[in-house]
Design a protein around this motif. Structure first.
Motif, PDB file in Angstrom:
ATOM      1  N   TRP A  16       2.832   4.645  -2.243  1.00 27.18           N
ATOM      2  CA  TRP A  16       2.252   3.967  -3.706  1.00 27.18           C
ATOM      3  C   TRP A  16       0.452   4.167  -3.589  1.00 27.18           C
ATOM      4  O   TRP A  16       0.161   4.075  -4.751  1.00 27.18           O
ATOM      5  CB  TRP A  16       2.655   2.361  -3.418  1.00 27.18           C
ATOM      6  N   LEU A  17      -0.248   4.418  -2.719  1.00 26.48           N
ATOM      7  CA  LEU A  17      -1.528   4.890  -3.009  1.00 26.48           C
ATOM      8  C   LEU A  17      -1.699   5.825  -3.932  1.00 26.48           C
ATOM      9  O   LEU A  17      -2.826   5.735  -4.636  1.00 26.48           O
ATOM     10  CB  LEU A  17      -2.087   5.148  -1.531  1.00 26.48           C
ATOM     11  N   PRO A  18      -1.156   6.887  -4.016  1.00 30.94           N
ATOM     12  CA  PRO A  18      -1.256   7.849  -5.151  1.00 30.94           C
ATOM     13  C   PRO A  18      -1.271   7.134  -6.394  1.00 30.94           C
ATOM     14  O   PRO A  18      -1.874   7.455  -7.460  1.00 30.94           O
ATOM     15  CB  PRO A  18      -0.352   8.912  -5.008  1.00 30.94           C
ATOM     16  N   VAL A  19      -0.193   6.265  -6.672  1.00 29.91           N
ATOM     17  CA  VAL A  19      -0.155   5.677  -7.886  1.00 29.91           C
ATOM     18  C   VAL A  19      -1.435   4.643  -8.148  1.00 29.91           C
ATOM     19  O   VAL A  19      -1.773   4.783  -9.457  1.00 29.91           O
ATOM     20  CB  VAL A  19       1.200   4.719  -7.975  1.00 29.91           C
ATOM     21  N   TRP A  20      -1.802   3.920  -7.359  1.00 24.51           N
ATOM     22  CA  TRP A  20      -3.024   3.079  -7.512  1.00 24.51           C
ATOM     23  C   TRP A  20      -4.076   3.885  -7.733  1.00 24.51           C
ATOM     24  O   TRP A  20      -4.951   3.399  -8.584  1.00 24.51           O
ATOM     25  CB  TRP A  20      -3.093   2.104  -6.275  1.00 24.51           C
ATOM     26  N   THR A  33       4.435  -5.820   2.584  1.00 26.21           N
ATOM     27  CA  THR A  33       4.902  -4.570   1.520  1.00 26.21           C
ATOM     28  C   THR A  33       5.456  -5.132   0.280  1.00 26.21           C
ATOM     29  O   THR A  33       6.587  -4.785   0.072  1.00 26.21           O
ATOM     30  CB  THR A  33       5.568  -3.626   2.370  1.00 26.21           C
ATOM     31  N   PRO A  34       5.189  -5.965  -0.497  1.00 24.94           N
ATOM     32  CA  PRO A  34       5.624  -6.494  -1.565  1.00 24.94           C
ATOM     33  C   PRO A  34       5.760  -5.732  -2.911  1.00 24.94           C
ATOM     34  O   PRO A  34       5.415  -4.325  -2.415  1.00 24.94           O
ATOM     35  CB  PRO A  34       4.835  -7.707  -2.198  1.00 24.94           C
ATOM     36  N   GLU A  35       6.232  -5.886  -3.856  1.00 21.91           N
ATOM     37  CA  GLU A  35       6.503  -5.184  -4.995  1.00 21.91           C
ATOM     38  C   GLU A  35       5.048  -4.537  -5.329  1.00 21.91           C
ATOM     39  O   GLU A  35       4.102  -5.332  -5.733  1.00 21.91           O
ATOM     40  CB  GLU A  35       7.179  -5.829  -6.245  1.00 21.91           C
ATOM     41  N   PRO A  36       5.224  -3.007  -5.450  1.00 19.77           N
ATOM     42  CA  PRO A  36       3.883  -2.375  -5.406  1.00 19.77           C
ATOM     43  C   PRO A  36       3.277  -2.689  -7.033  1.00 19.77           C
ATOM     44  O   PRO A  36       2.004  -2.459  -7.054  1.00 19.77           O
ATOM     45  CB  PRO A  36       4.082  -0.918  -5.401  1.00 19.77           C
ATOM     46  N   LEU A  85       1.955   2.761   1.819  1.00 18.38           N
ATOM     47  CA  LEU A  85       1.027   3.396   1.272  1.00 18.38           C
ATOM     48  C   LEU A  85       0.600   4.804   1.181  1.00 18.38           C
ATOM     49  O   LEU A  85       0.453   5.088   0.094  1.00 18.38           O
ATOM     50  CB  LEU A  85      -0.345   3.114   2.337  1.00 18.38           C
ATOM     51  N   ALA A  86       1.845   5.521   1.920  1.00 23.07           N
ATOM     52  CA  ALA A  86       1.783   6.863   1.549  1.00 23.07           C
ATOM     53  C   ALA A  86       2.769   7.136  -0.081  1.00 23.07           C
ATOM     54  O   ALA A  86       2.422   7.994  -0.626  1.00 23.07           O
ATOM     55  CB  ALA A  86       2.837   7.693   2.703  1.00 23.07           C
ATOM     56  N   VAL A 140     -10.981   5.603   0.497  1.00 26.15           N
ATOM     57  CA  VAL A 140     -11.423   5.268   1.977  1.00 26.15           C
ATOM     58  C   VAL A 140      -9.885   5.115   2.875  1.00 26.15           C
ATOM     59  O   VAL A 140      -9.674   5.696   3.742  1.00 26.15           O
ATOM     60  CB  VAL A 140     -12.212   4.140   2.244  1.00 26.15           C
ATOM     61  N   VAL A 141      -9.184   4.371   1.926  1.00 30.08           N
ATOM     62  CA  VAL A 141      -7.856   3.946   2.653  1.00 30.08           C
ATOM     63  C   VAL A 141      -7.101   5.440   2.787  1.00 30.08           C
ATOM     64  O   VAL A 141      -6.352   5.613   3.733  1.00 30.08           O
ATOM     65  CB  VAL A 141      -7.087   3.194   1.616  1.00 30.08           C
TER      66      VAL A 141
END
Length: 306
Positions: A211-215, A169-172, A208-209, A233-234
């Motif tokens: 940072w995924l929205p940012v990505w 879980t590194p720097e997003p 992921l909860a 998918v993730v």
């Protein structure tokens, strides 16, 4: 929440395009010796994995199920010659994991070739198999596939997972394209291609909860449709998916009327075989994202029994 009709339509159109262009799943028997057969096996393996998800989830509808089975029958019979081309690949490069990786999802769907079974078990006894140098997420993939095949993973899936970028879980904000693909595939293998969201370690699920929205926003803005599809998918693999409405609407809008999905920005032009090679993957990803997101969203809409 994203419309289930929109999600379903993306998957149906994607499979219709893949079926119409099924001859694109081809081998190059006169390929450069430095490449050999292996380069052309990859699309077949990806097709088998994603058709397996479509069958498993059981929400795509009878038309998609029929198209998926016809596609698999075609590649098994006409591309792989009943699996014999995988045997040839294993004979030519006994340490290459590619024939094994392509065969496993086909085997799980009922396609069997005894010779590739024997080659697989023999080659996995060689010290060179575990010494084969690959990236951490690739090693996770191989360990997960070994476990599914019934072989002893070396290293174990947990050991392999701990070495990946995502597990740390590194720097997003350091995520770029290659890292993002590693993230998506780590999630696919940890959750068994979305079947077991509960197998995602809590610290990874939480990361992921957050940072995924940012990505998703980033790659939607960049119009990188292949990677955006994998990130959708993730999302469907998480314990609590968001079904990001903006991302799904942008993804669906990028899909062509015939079902093809460009890799980035607009559809490429040129020789049909070259175009297929460029867009088959994002189109497969669209079918994958649709099947899994539709299943999870319908489950979320179904009230629990009292």
């Amino acid at each position: 929440m994203t419309s289930t009709r929109l999600i379903h339509g993306v998957g149906l159109r994607a499979l219709e395009w893949l079926h119409a262009h099924r001859d694109g799943f081809r081998l190059e028997l006169d390929a450069d010796p430095e490449i050999g057969l292996m380069d052309r096996f990859k699309p077949v393996g990806e097709l088998a994995l994603i058709c397996g998800v479509i069958f498993r989830e059981g929400v795509a509808g009878s038309r998609q199920t029929q198209l998926a089975r016809q596609l698999l029958d075609h590649v098994w019979r006409d591309t792989l010659d009943g699996g014999r081309m995988l045997v040839e690949g294993a004979r030519t490069e006994p340490i290459s994991p590619i024939p094994f990786e392509v065969y496993l999802p086909l085997r799980e769907l009922g396609y069997e070739q005894p010779d590739i079974e024997r080659f697989t078990r023999l080659n996995h006894r060689l010290a060179s198999w575990s010494a084969f140098e690959v990236t951490p997420v690739r090693r996770l993939s191989l360990s997960a596939f070994q476990r599914r095949f019934g072989l002893r993973p070396e290293p174990s899936v947990d050991e392999a997972a701990a070495r990946t970028w995502l597990a740390r879980t590194p720097e997003p904000w350091t995520v770029e394209g290659h890292i993002a693909y590693d993230i998506t595939h780590a999630v696919f293998h940890l959750t068994e291609w979305g079947e077991r969201p509960d197998r995602l370690p809590p610290h990874i699920a939480g990361y992921l909860a957050d940072w995924l929205p940012v990505w998703l926003d980033d790659w939607l803005e960049l119009r990188r449709w292949d990677l955006l599809g994998e990130l959708l998918v993730v999302d469907a693999c998480l314990p609590r998916p968001t079904f990001d409405e903006a991302a799904w609407e942008g993804f669906a809008a990028a899909q062509q009327p015939d079902g093809a999905m460009p890799v980035v920005r607009e559809m490429p032009e040129g020789d049909p075989d070259d175009v297929f090679d460029l867009v088959y993957h994002p189109t497969l990803v669209a079918a994958f994202a649709s099947a899994l997101a539709l299943s999870r969203s319908l489950s979320a809409l179904t009230p629990e029994p009292s």
